[in-house]
Design a protein around this motif. Structure first.
Motif, PDB file in Angstrom:
ATOM      1  N   ILE A  16       1.042  -1.078  -0.140  1.00 30.04           N
ATOM      2  CA  ILE A  16       0.222   0.366  -0.043  1.00 30.04           C
ATOM      3  C   ILE A  16       0.823   1.484  -0.143  1.00 30.04           C
ATOM      4  O   ILE A  16       0.820   1.923  -0.502  1.00 30.04           O
ATOM      5  CB  ILE A  16      -0.836  -0.039   1.589  1.00 30.04           C
ATOM      6  CG1 ILE A  16      -1.998  -1.141   1.424  1.00 30.04           C
ATOM      7  CG2 ILE A  16      -1.773   1.461   1.845  1.00 30.04           C
ATOM      8  CD1 ILE A  16      -2.936  -0.945   1.814  1.00 30.04           C
ATOM      9  N   ILE A  17       1.617   1.219   1.087  1.00 28.79           N
ATOM     10  CA  ILE A  17       2.826   2.530   0.344  1.00 28.79           C
ATOM     11  C   ILE A  17       2.983   2.681  -0.791  1.00 28.79           C
ATOM     12  O   ILE A  17       3.497   3.612  -1.385  1.00 28.79           O
ATOM     13  CB  ILE A  17       3.934   2.318   2.454  1.00 28.79           C
ATOM     14  CG1 ILE A  17       3.062   2.311   2.917  1.00 28.79           C
ATOM     15  CG2 ILE A  17       4.896   3.265   1.907  1.00 28.79           C
ATOM     16  CD1 ILE A  17       4.346   2.069   4.838  1.00 28.79           C
ATOM     17  N   MET A  18       4.049   1.322  -1.209  1.00 32.86           N
ATOM     18  CA  MET A  18       4.460   1.602  -1.847  1.00 32.86           C
ATOM     19  C   MET A  18       3.344   1.725  -3.581  1.00 32.86           C
ATOM     20  O   MET A  18       3.879   2.705  -4.544  1.00 32.86           O
ATOM     21  CB  MET A  18       5.376  -0.243  -2.853  1.00 32.86           C
ATOM     22  CG  MET A  18       6.350  -0.409  -2.056  1.00 32.86           C
ATOM     23  SD  MET A  18       6.993  -1.573  -3.067  1.00 32.86           S
ATOM     24  CE  MET A  18       5.935  -2.682  -3.153  1.00 32.86           C
ATOM     25  N   VAL A  41       3.382   5.668  -3.446  1.00 38.05           N
ATOM     26  CA  VAL A  41       4.289   6.782  -3.054  1.00 38.05           C
ATOM     27  C   VAL A  41       4.318   6.926  -5.307  1.00 38.05           C
ATOM     28  O   VAL A  41       4.832   7.841  -5.530  1.00 38.05           O
ATOM     29  CB  VAL A  41       5.698   6.027  -3.001  1.00 38.05           C
ATOM     30  CG1 VAL A  41       6.914   6.332  -3.622  1.00 38.05           C
ATOM     31  CG2 VAL A  41       6.000   5.984  -1.656  1.00 38.05           C
ATOM     32  N   PHE A  42       4.420   5.453  -5.423  1.00 41.54           N
ATOM     33  CA  PHE A  42       4.229   5.625  -7.209  1.00 41.54           C
ATOM     34  C   PHE A  42       2.841   6.262  -7.490  1.00 41.54           C
ATOM     35  O   PHE A  42       3.027   6.876  -8.675  1.00 41.54           O
ATOM     36  CB  PHE A  42       4.143   4.455  -7.425  1.00 41.54           C
ATOM     37  CG  PHE A  42       5.026   3.239  -7.437  1.00 41.54           C
ATOM     38  CD1 PHE A  42       6.228   3.598  -8.469  1.00 41.54           C
ATOM     39  CD2 PHE A  42       5.670   1.790  -7.111  1.00 41.54           C
ATOM     40  CE1 PHE A  42       7.552   3.076  -8.309  1.00 41.54           C
ATOM     41  CE2 PHE A  42       6.224   1.086  -7.345  1.00 41.54           C
ATOM     42  CZ  PHE A  42       6.907   1.640  -7.686  1.00 41.54           C
ATOM     43  N   TYR A  43       1.505   6.536  -7.097  1.00 41.63           N
ATOM     44  CA  TYR A  43       0.944   7.553  -7.196  1.00 41.63           C
ATOM     45  C   TYR A  43       1.641   9.319  -7.080  1.00 41.63           C
ATOM     46  O   TYR A  43       1.167   9.558  -7.746  1.00 41.63           O
ATOM     47  CB  TYR A  43      -0.105   7.325  -6.389  1.00 41.63           C
ATOM     48  CG  TYR A  43      -1.673   8.038  -6.952  1.00 41.63           C
ATOM     49  CD1 TYR A  43      -2.442   7.647  -8.154  1.00 41.63           C
ATOM     50  CD2 TYR A  43      -2.349   8.943  -5.811  1.00 41.63           C
ATOM     51  CE1 TYR A  43      -3.476   8.445  -8.834  1.00 41.63           C
ATOM     52  CE2 TYR A  43      -3.012   9.910  -6.155  1.00 41.63           C
ATOM     53  CZ  TYR A  43      -3.395   9.565  -7.639  1.00 41.63           C
ATOM     54  OH  TYR A  43      -4.566  10.236  -7.740  1.00 41.63           O
ATOM     55  N   PHE A  44       2.109   9.403  -6.538  1.00 38.61           N
ATOM     56  CA  PHE A  44       2.100  10.524  -6.380  1.00 38.61           C
ATOM     57  C   PHE A  44       3.723  11.193  -6.306  1.00 38.61           C
ATOM     58  O   PHE A  44       3.541  12.433  -6.994  1.00 38.61           O
ATOM     59  CB  PHE A  44       1.902  11.056  -4.518  1.00 38.61           C
ATOM     60  CG  PHE A  44       0.745  11.413  -3.742  1.00 38.61           C
ATOM     61  CD1 PHE A  44      -0.741  12.119  -3.485  1.00 38.61           C
ATOM     62  CD2 PHE A  44       0.495   9.696  -3.026  1.00 38.61           C
ATOM     63  CE1 PHE A  44      -1.262  12.057  -3.435  1.00 38.61           C
ATOM     64  CE2 PHE A  44      -1.090  10.015  -2.484  1.00 38.61           C
ATOM     65  CZ  PHE A  44      -1.395  11.185  -2.434  1.00 38.61           C
ATOM     66  N   LEU A  45       4.863  10.528  -7.238  1.00 38.90           N
ATOM     67  CA  LEU A  45       5.538  10.598  -8.081  1.00 38.90           C
ATOM     68  C   LEU A  45       5.562  11.000  -9.132  1.00 38.90           C
ATOM     69  O   LEU A  45       6.301  11.067 -10.060  1.00 38.90           O
ATOM     70  CB  LEU A  45       6.519   9.895  -6.941  1.00 38.90           C
ATOM     71  CG  LEU A  45       6.534  10.433  -5.536  1.00 38.90           C
ATOM     72  CD1 LEU A  45       8.342  10.008  -4.906  1.00 38.90           C
ATOM     73  CD2 LEU A  45       7.349  11.714  -5.299  1.00 38.90           C
ATOM     74  N   GLN A  85      -0.489  12.891 -14.971  1.00 35.70           N
ATOM     75  CA  GLN A  85      -1.733  13.127 -16.385  1.00 35.70           C
ATOM     76  C   GLN A  85      -2.408  14.521 -15.594  1.00 35.70           C
ATOM     77  O   GLN A  85      -3.091  15.132 -16.352  1.00 35.70           O
ATOM     78  CB  GLN A  85      -3.480  12.293 -14.145  1.00 35.70           C
ATOM     79  CG  GLN A  85      -3.231  11.089 -14.185  1.00 35.70           C
ATOM     80  CD  GLN A  85      -4.041  10.800 -13.321  1.00 35.70           C
ATOM     81  OE1 GLN A  85      -4.600  10.925 -11.974  1.00 35.70           O
ATOM     82  NE2 GLN A  85      -4.401   9.263 -13.302  1.00 35.70           N
ATOM     83  N   LYS A  86      -1.321  15.658 -15.008  1.00 34.20           N
ATOM     84  CA  LYS A  86      -1.753  16.846 -14.834  1.00 34.20           C
ATOM     85  C   LYS A  86      -1.221  17.027 -16.080  1.00 34.20           C
ATOM     86  O   LYS A  86      -1.151  17.872 -16.508  1.00 34.20           O
ATOM     87  CB  LYS A  86      -0.522  17.493 -13.838  1.00 34.20           C
ATOM     88  CG  LYS A  86      -1.262  17.288 -12.058  1.00 34.20           C
ATOM     89  CD  LYS A  86      -0.494  17.391 -10.655  1.00 34.20           C
ATOM     90  CE  LYS A  86      -0.921  19.288 -11.051  1.00 34.20           C
ATOM     91  NZ  LYS A  86       0.189  19.273  -9.909  1.00 34.20           N
ATOM     92  N   LYS A  87       0.666  16.405 -16.189  1.00 34.09           N
ATOM     93  CA  LYS A  87       0.462  17.119 -17.731  1.00 34.09           C
ATOM     94  C   LYS A  87      -0.302  16.766 -18.840  1.00 34.09           C
ATOM     95  O   LYS A  87       0.078  17.666 -19.932  1.00 34.09           O
ATOM     96  CB  LYS A  87       2.392  16.416 -17.440  1.00 34.09           C
ATOM     97  CG  LYS A  87       3.190  16.862 -19.417  1.00 34.09           C
ATOM     98  CD  LYS A  87       4.281  15.502 -18.938  1.00 34.09           C
ATOM     99  CE  LYS A  87       5.190  16.548 -18.978  1.00 34.09           C
ATOM    100  NZ  LYS A  87       7.261  15.811 -18.375  1.00 34.09           N
TER     101      LYS A  87
END
Length: 105
Positions: free
Chosen positions: A24-26, A29-33, A39-41
């Motif tokens: 879950i932590i990994m 981290v992948f989602y936010f980094l 997606q924003k780009k």
């Protein structure tokens, strides 16, 4: 010998949460980094492609510079010089260098 078997038992070290929590932590981290910035780009690129209008000076992904002569939903005709016009897919536009002042489609 039984001490070794008990220490190797995954359920003895915190249960299922001890196994799932690192994953879950990994993922977080992948989602936010990685995923969210991409997606924003992509959203910014789609907005830029939607705002292209006649007269804009653009550059293509291949490095060609020109100005927009004609537009459709899928294609852009780029005027390279006075006589040369090239047709590109709208997605081939890399950037708007200079927006045309006051011109409309």
């Amino acid at each position: 010998m039984s001490q070794w078997l008990e220490a190797a038992d995954p359920a003895a070290g915190g249960g299922i949460w001890g196994l799932i929590l690192p994953f879950i932590i990994m993922f977080a981290v992948f989602y936010f980094l990685l995923i969210r910035p991409q997606q924003k780009k992509q959203k910014q690129r789609n907005m830029m492609l939607a705002q292209i209008k006649k007269g804009d000076k653009i550059t293509t992904i291949g490095g060609l510079h020109g100005s927009v002569a004609e537009l459709t939903d899928d294609t852009v005709v780029v005027r390279v010089n006075d006589t040369t016009r090239m047709t590109f897919e709208r997605s081939a536009i890399n950037a708007i260098i200079e927006s045309a002042p006051g011109s409309a489609e």
